[in-house]
Design an enzyme around this catalytic site. Structure first.
Site, PDB file in Angstrom:
ATOM      1  N   MET A  27       0.852  -1.193   0.000  1.00 39.80           N
ATOM      2  CA  MET A  27       0.000   0.000   0.000  1.00 39.80           C
ATOM      3  C   MET A  27       0.885   1.239   0.000  1.00 39.80           C
ATOM      4  O   MET A  27       1.681   1.451   0.922  1.00 39.80           O
ATOM      5  CB  MET A  27      -0.934  -0.002   1.207  1.00 39.80           C
ATOM      6  CG  MET A  27      -1.980  -1.107   1.185  1.00 39.80           C
ATOM      7  SD  MET A  27      -3.014  -1.186   2.685  1.00 39.80           S
ATOM      8  CE  MET A  27      -1.886  -2.065   3.804  1.00 39.80           C
ATOM      9  N   CYS A 109      -2.385  -1.276  -9.776  1.00 35.74           N
ATOM     10  CA  CYS A 109      -2.647   0.084  -9.301  1.00 35.74           C
ATOM     11  C   CYS A 109      -3.247   0.933 -10.418  1.00 35.74           C
ATOM     12  O   CYS A 109      -2.677   1.005 -11.514  1.00 35.74           O
ATOM     13  CB  CYS A 109      -1.360   0.720  -8.792  1.00 35.74           C
ATOM     14  SG  CYS A 109      -1.602   2.393  -8.142  1.00 35.74           S
ATOM     15  N   LYS A 148       0.943  -9.124  -9.096  1.00 38.85           N
ATOM     16  CA  LYS A 148      -0.313  -8.746  -8.438  1.00 38.85           C
ATOM     17  C   LYS A 148      -1.121  -7.950  -9.449  1.00 38.85           C
ATOM     18  O   LYS A 148      -0.657  -6.932  -9.968  1.00 38.85           O
ATOM     19  CB  LYS A 148      -0.071  -7.918  -7.182  1.00 38.85           C
ATOM     20  CG  LYS A 148      -1.348  -7.606  -6.399  1.00 38.85           C
ATOM     21  CD  LYS A 148      -1.024  -6.964  -5.051  1.00 38.85           C
ATOM     22  CE  LYS A 148      -2.299  -6.754  -4.238  1.00 38.85           C
ATOM     23  NZ  LYS A 148      -3.148  -5.667  -4.794  1.00 38.85           N
ATOM     24  N   HIS A 180      -6.356  -9.118  -7.203  1.00 34.59           N
ATOM     25  CA  HIS A 180      -7.355  -8.229  -6.613  1.00 34.59           C
ATOM     26  C   HIS A 180      -8.623  -8.432  -7.431  1.00 34.59           C
ATOM     27  O   HIS A 180      -8.681  -8.069  -8.610  1.00 34.59           O
ATOM     28  CB  HIS A 180      -6.886  -6.770  -6.684  1.00 34.59           C
ATOM     29  CG  HIS A 180      -7.811  -5.814  -6.002  1.00 34.59           C
ATOM     30  ND1 HIS A 180      -7.367  -4.684  -5.359  1.00 34.59           N
ATOM     31  CD2 HIS A 180      -9.155  -5.808  -5.849  1.00 34.59           C
ATOM     32  CE1 HIS A 180      -8.397  -4.026  -4.845  1.00 34.59           C
ATOM     33  NE2 HIS A 180      -9.501  -4.695  -5.142  1.00 34.59           N
ATOM     34  N   ASN A 220      -6.961 -11.128  -3.124  1.00 38.66           N
ATOM     35  CA  ASN A 220      -6.945  -9.817  -2.498  1.00 38.66           C
ATOM     36  C   ASN A 220      -8.201  -9.071  -2.929  1.00 38.66           C
ATOM     37  O   ASN A 220      -8.783  -9.370  -3.956  1.00 38.66           O
ATOM     38  CB  ASN A 220      -5.672  -9.066  -2.931  1.00 38.66           C
ATOM     39  CG  ASN A 220      -5.629  -7.623  -2.459  1.00 38.66           C
ATOM     40  OD1 ASN A 220      -5.458  -6.692  -3.256  1.00 38.66           O
ATOM     41  ND2 ASN A 220      -5.776  -7.415  -1.177  1.00 38.66           N
ATOM     42  N   GLY A 221      -8.609  -8.105  -2.097  1.00 32.45           N
ATOM     43  CA  GLY A 221      -9.745  -7.267  -2.459  1.00 32.45           C
ATOM     44  C   GLY A 221     -10.977  -7.549  -1.622  1.00 32.45           C
ATOM     45  O   GLY A 221     -11.523  -8.645  -1.683  1.00 32.45           O
ATOM     46  N   GLY A 222     -11.395  -6.570  -0.835  1.00 37.48           N
ATOM     47  CA  GLY A 222     -12.644  -6.674  -0.093  1.00 37.48           C
ATOM     48  C   GLY A 222     -12.625  -7.581   1.111  1.00 37.48           C
ATOM     49  O   GLY A 222     -13.662  -7.777   1.746  1.00 37.48           O
ATOM     50  N   ARG A 263      -6.186  -2.689   3.658  1.00 37.11           N
ATOM     51  CA  ARG A 263      -6.586  -1.649   4.599  1.00 37.11           C
ATOM     52  C   ARG A 263      -7.226  -2.189   5.865  1.00 37.11           C
ATOM     53  O   ARG A 263      -7.109  -1.593   6.935  1.00 37.11           O
ATOM     54  CB  ARG A 263      -7.496  -0.642   3.895  1.00 37.11           C
ATOM     55  CG  ARG A 263      -6.688   0.339   3.088  1.00 37.11           C
ATOM     56  CD  ARG A 263      -7.406   0.952   1.922  1.00 37.11           C
ATOM     57  NE  ARG A 263      -6.488   1.870   1.235  1.00 37.11           N
ATOM     58  CZ  ARG A 263      -5.506   1.490   0.413  1.00 37.11           C
ATOM     59  NH1 ARG A 263      -5.326   0.209   0.166  1.00 37.11           N
ATOM     60  NH2 ARG A 263      -4.710   2.370  -0.155  1.00 37.11           N
TER      61      ARG A 263
END
Length: 385
Positions: A27, A109, A148, A180, A220-222, A263
């Site tokens: 991040m 990204c 990624k 992601h 990854n993601g959520g 996050r």
């Protein structure tokens, strides 16, 4: 840490880590060396990633500043941004010399700044170039090289775009693909909106695993909680106390090899303390650690007061060394504010770190005061029960 020919050895040189793996996502502006030291105090087994570093910066800039890290951070992966195979290969070679355990290529990204450099999520539109970059890096280093990515961008059909990318990087001998599970919109959405608005498609990633049973595929993601993340993994590889594979994913495809939280792990960093209960150490193979019975909060924070005192002392010592080298306390403590979510004394803890640590003269005593606020509140509650 200066450039060295030494690196932490994996059980099989150049092979990726054995599933299942728990990782903290790269991040920008967050997963710097200070955060990674902090995260490592919470979990010995999590795979940590740097923030994305552009290959050109490594080739032209201050390498010790960009790539230096504490020896305790292992296992730690470097995420590289770029799209020139030769530059990516040279940057990867340099990073291997600094002791990183993995090189990860950013193909996810969506920010304007990244797009202007022709890397990140826009590379989903050029899987052949991504494959060339991976092949070049694989030829330059002996550590794992991974990717990624998103499931697609803009009007791409994710069912087609993701498979096209994976086919290319697999052909280039990538060691793993972390997905992601959202599309990215290169125009019209901010990076934050791109993390929230495009719908998640976990099923596609599980189906991808069916088609690529010998390729490490991580999700990854959520993912907001550890329990939610665990439902995407093979329960046969987890302790009996772990939740089972989610019914939807079980019906739609195969269990995945790893999970990556971003996050959620940053804002509620205490959840990292539970990762070692379910995941072995990626480098050493050390088994998942049983949860200790002495607890004073919920099971995801089920550790003794001695653990937290040791952590307080470690962070205070680290901060003191950083200040001695010309840094400021806030560089370290800004990453610590999310600890102790839902604990007695947590509000006072945040107040101390948010206010007192910003003073130019602030020292490690601020960390002691913040932790002590939690210790005192916990013991007061225990005494009243």
């Amino acid at each position: 840490m200066r450039e060295t020919s030494q690196t932490v050895e994996t059980s099989e040189k150049g092979r990726y880590f054995k599933a299942p793996v728990f990782a903290v996502a790269p991040m920008i502006d967050w997963t710097d060396r200070h955060y990674r030291f902090f995260a490592r105090q919470l979990s010995r087994h999590a795979l940590l990633y740097t923030e994305m570093i552009v290959a050109d910066a490594i080739l032209r800039g201050d390498r010790n500043r960009l790539l230096g890290h504490d020896a305790s951070e292992h296992p730690v992966a470097l995420q590289l941004g770029g799209s020139d195979p030769a530059k990516m290969a040279e940057a990867a070679r340099i990073a291997e010399g600094f002791g990183y355990d993995e090189i990860n290529m950013n193909v996810g990204c969506p920010s304007d700044r990244v797009q202007s450099g022709t890397f990140g999520a826009c590379l989903m539109q050029d899987p052949a170039l991504v494959g060339e970059c991976v092949a070049a890096m694989k030829a330059a280093v002996t550590i794992p090289v991974t990717v990624k990515c998103r499931i697609g961008v803009d009007d791409q059909n994710p069912e087609v775009a993701l498979r096209a990318l994976v086919a290319r990087v697999k052909e280039a001998r990538t060691d793993a693909v972390w997905v992601h599970a959202r599309k990215a919109w290169l125009q019209g959405l901010s990076p934050r909106e791109n993390r929230e608005i495009p719908p998640l498609d976990y099923g596609l990633v599980h189906r991808l695993k069916v088609e690529n049973p010998n390729l490490f595929i991580g999700l990854n993601g959520g993912l907001q909680t550890l329990d939610q993340a665990l439902t995407h993994l093979d329960p046969r590889l987890l302790p009996a106390s772990a939740p089972g594979l989610a019914a939807a994913e079980a019906a739609d495809g195969a269990p995945l090899d790893g999970v990556m939280l971003g996050r959620a792990a940053y804002h509620d960093s205490g959840l990292l303390t539970a990762a070692d209960v379910y995941f072995a150490h990626p480098l050493t193979g050390a088994a998942a650690a049983p949860l200790k019975p002495e607890a004073f909060s919920d099971r995801h924070h089920c550790l003794s007061l001695a653990f937290w005192a040791d952590m307080r002392d470690a962070m205070a010592a680290y901060a003191a060394a950083h200040i001695e080298n010309g840094g400021r306390l806030i560089h370290v403590t800004r990453h610590m504010v999310g600890l102790f979510q839902g604990w007695p004394g947590a509000r006072r803890y945040r107040q101390i770190l948010s206010a007192d640590a910003t003073r130019k003269s602030a020292g490690p005593e601020v960390i002691h005061a913040a932790f002590d606020a939690v210790f005192e509140a916990v013991m007061a509650r225990q005494a009243a029960e």
